[in-house]
Motif scaffolding. Structure first.
Motif, PDB file in Angstrom:
ATOM      1  N   ASP A   1      -2.122   6.302   7.359  1.00  0.00           N
ATOM      2  CA  ASP A   1      -2.359   7.416   8.271  1.00  0.00           C
ATOM      3  C   ASP A   1      -2.008   7.074   9.713  1.00  0.00           C
ATOM      4  O   ASP A   1      -2.414   7.767  10.638  1.00  0.00           O
ATOM      5  N   LEU A   2      -1.221   6.036   9.894  1.00  0.00           N
ATOM      6  CA  LEU A   2      -0.863   5.608  11.239  1.00  0.00           C
ATOM      7  C   LEU A   2       0.249   6.459  11.843  1.00  0.00           C
ATOM      8  O   LEU A   2       0.322   6.646  13.050  1.00  0.00           O
TER       9      LEU A   2
ATOM     10  N   VAL B   1       3.607   1.945   9.723  1.00  0.00           N
ATOM     11  CA  VAL B   1       3.062   2.267   8.387  1.00  0.00           C
ATOM     12  C   VAL B   1       3.666   1.324   7.363  1.00  0.00           C
ATOM     13  O   VAL B   1       2.958   0.729   6.537  1.00  0.00           O
TER      14      VAL B   1
ATOM     15  N   ASN C   1      -0.214  13.043   4.805  1.00  0.00           N
ATOM     16  CA  ASN C   1      -1.300  12.199   5.284  1.00  0.00           C
ATOM     17  C   ASN C   1      -1.963  12.910   6.453  1.00  0.00           C
ATOM     18  O   ASN C   1      -1.614  14.057   6.786  1.00  0.00           O
TER      19      ASN C   1
ATOM     20  N   ASP D   1      -1.059   0.875   6.899  1.00  0.00           N
ATOM     21  CA  ASP D   1      -2.017   1.907   7.300  1.00  0.00           C
ATOM     22  C   ASP D   1      -1.345   3.259   7.085  1.00  0.00           C
ATOM     23  O   ASP D   1      -0.514   3.690   7.883  1.00  0.00           O
TER      24      ASP D   1
ATOM     25  N   LYS E   1       0.828  -1.210   0.000  1.00  0.00           N
ATOM     26  CA  LYS E   1       0.000   0.000   0.000  1.00  0.00           C
ATOM     27  C   LYS E   1       0.860   1.258   0.000  1.00  0.00           C
ATOM     28  O   LYS E   1       0.467   2.281  -0.568  1.00  0.00           O
TER      29      LYS E   1
END
Length: 323
Positions: A280-281, A273, A242, A278, A213
């Motif tokens: 936006d972690l 991340v 982000n 993820d 991702k």
């Protein structure tokens, strides 16, 4: 074939360096870069201890018989890592190339020199490059404002920084910040550099040990999709845009102190991340070059593409404009 003084001094086939990226500079990526003819750099502080770094060096050697190096980034912190112990692990492991970054490498130069280790020092200004050259480093990596991570506080882009540095530097110099393809390599050579350093471009390769991702997000992103955090603190860092990085900039611009954003920018969150995808972690670094990245090739495919494109530009297009 494109070969420069950098290749001769640092014992690589092509003047292309994979930047030392925290959490990313592991054996899988570094060995792939080395096998493809570039200079791959393990990131020392990605490893939790000097002993773990020594094991990672062994693991990398099991994947390649080509030359590779180790990045040792030294930054002022409340509880600094045992830099001297990491340095000794590099030397005792027989690594022949080290990239130093952050603070001056002066303290470590005698040990590296005595062991025959070639030192490539990364810096963001000409004045720091000149100082490092005076210390006896074997090469300079000059980092323009376009780069991911810490671009310094001068805000000078590569188009100006590289030729100005080339005027003052006599050791081999590679250019960093905004490079992703053969056009960039040719431009760097024309500006006076001896090669290029790439971080974000290597992040979006098949061998990079990060979640798919993250790679797909880099492909989707444009040159406008980064944030400059810590500007108000005098410690600017360019990271991917982000939810977290936008919030950090908002708080700091409103007068917040580092303590007010410490939890948001924790390195452990950025590492997650890369591990779980993820986006936006936490914060994660990405440079302006992501606007030039449109696929996720293998490292071999990428390096061959860059070299081929550069050779074609030099031999075909550029001669045609000279009349």
């Amino acid at each position: 074939m494109i070969r420069t003084a950098f290749c001769d001094v640092f014992d690589v086939e092509y003047p292309i360096v994979q930047g030392g990226m925290q959490w990313v500079g592991r054996a899988e990526l570094v060995s792939a870069v080395a096998n493809a003819g570039g200079l791959g750099l393990l990131t020392a502080l990605t490893q939790p201890s000097p002993e773990a770094l020594a094991k990672e060096i062994i693991r990398c050697r099991e994947m390649t018989d080509k030359n590779f190096g180790v990045n040792l980034t030294m930054l002022p912190t409340i509880n600094p890592p045992p830099y001297a112990e990491y340095r000794d692990a590099i030397i005792e492991s027989g690594v022949t190339v080290v990239e130093t970054a952050g603070s001056s490498p002066a303290e470590h130069m005698p040990a590296f020199k005595a062991a025959g280790v070639k030192v490539l020092h990364k810096c963001t200004s000409v004045r720091h490059a000149v100082k490092a050259q005076g210390l006896g480093v074997d090469g300079i990596s000059i980092d323009g404002f376009e780069c991911a991570g810490h671009p310094g506080e001068d805000d000078v882009p590569g188009l100006v920084l590289i030729p100005v540095a080339a005027r003052e530097i006599s050791v081999p110099m590679i250019a960093s910040g905004g490079f992703a393809d053969g056009r960039g390599l040719v431009a760097a050579l024309a500006l006076g550099a001896d090669g290029i350093n790439m971080g974000t471009r290597f992040l979006a390769t098949a061998e990079a040990p990060v979640h798919e991702k993250v790679k797909k997000q880099i492909v989707r992103s444009s040159e406008r999709d980064t944030e400059l955090i810590f500007r108000t603190l005098g410690n600017t860092a360019r990271v991917a845009r982000n939810a977290v990085s936008v919030e950090v900039v908002k708080r700091l611009n409103a007068g917040a102190k580092f303590e007010d954003v410490r939890e948001l920018v924790a390195g452990a969150r950025g590492r997650k991340v890369f591990e779980v995808g993820d986006l936006d972690l936490g914060i994660w670094t990405a440079g302006l070059s992501q606007s030039l990245i449109h696929d996720v090739p293998t490292v071999e495919e990428l390096i061959q593409r860059i070299v081929t494109e550069a050779e074609q530009l030099i031999t075909d297009r550029l001669p045609s404009v000279v009349r």
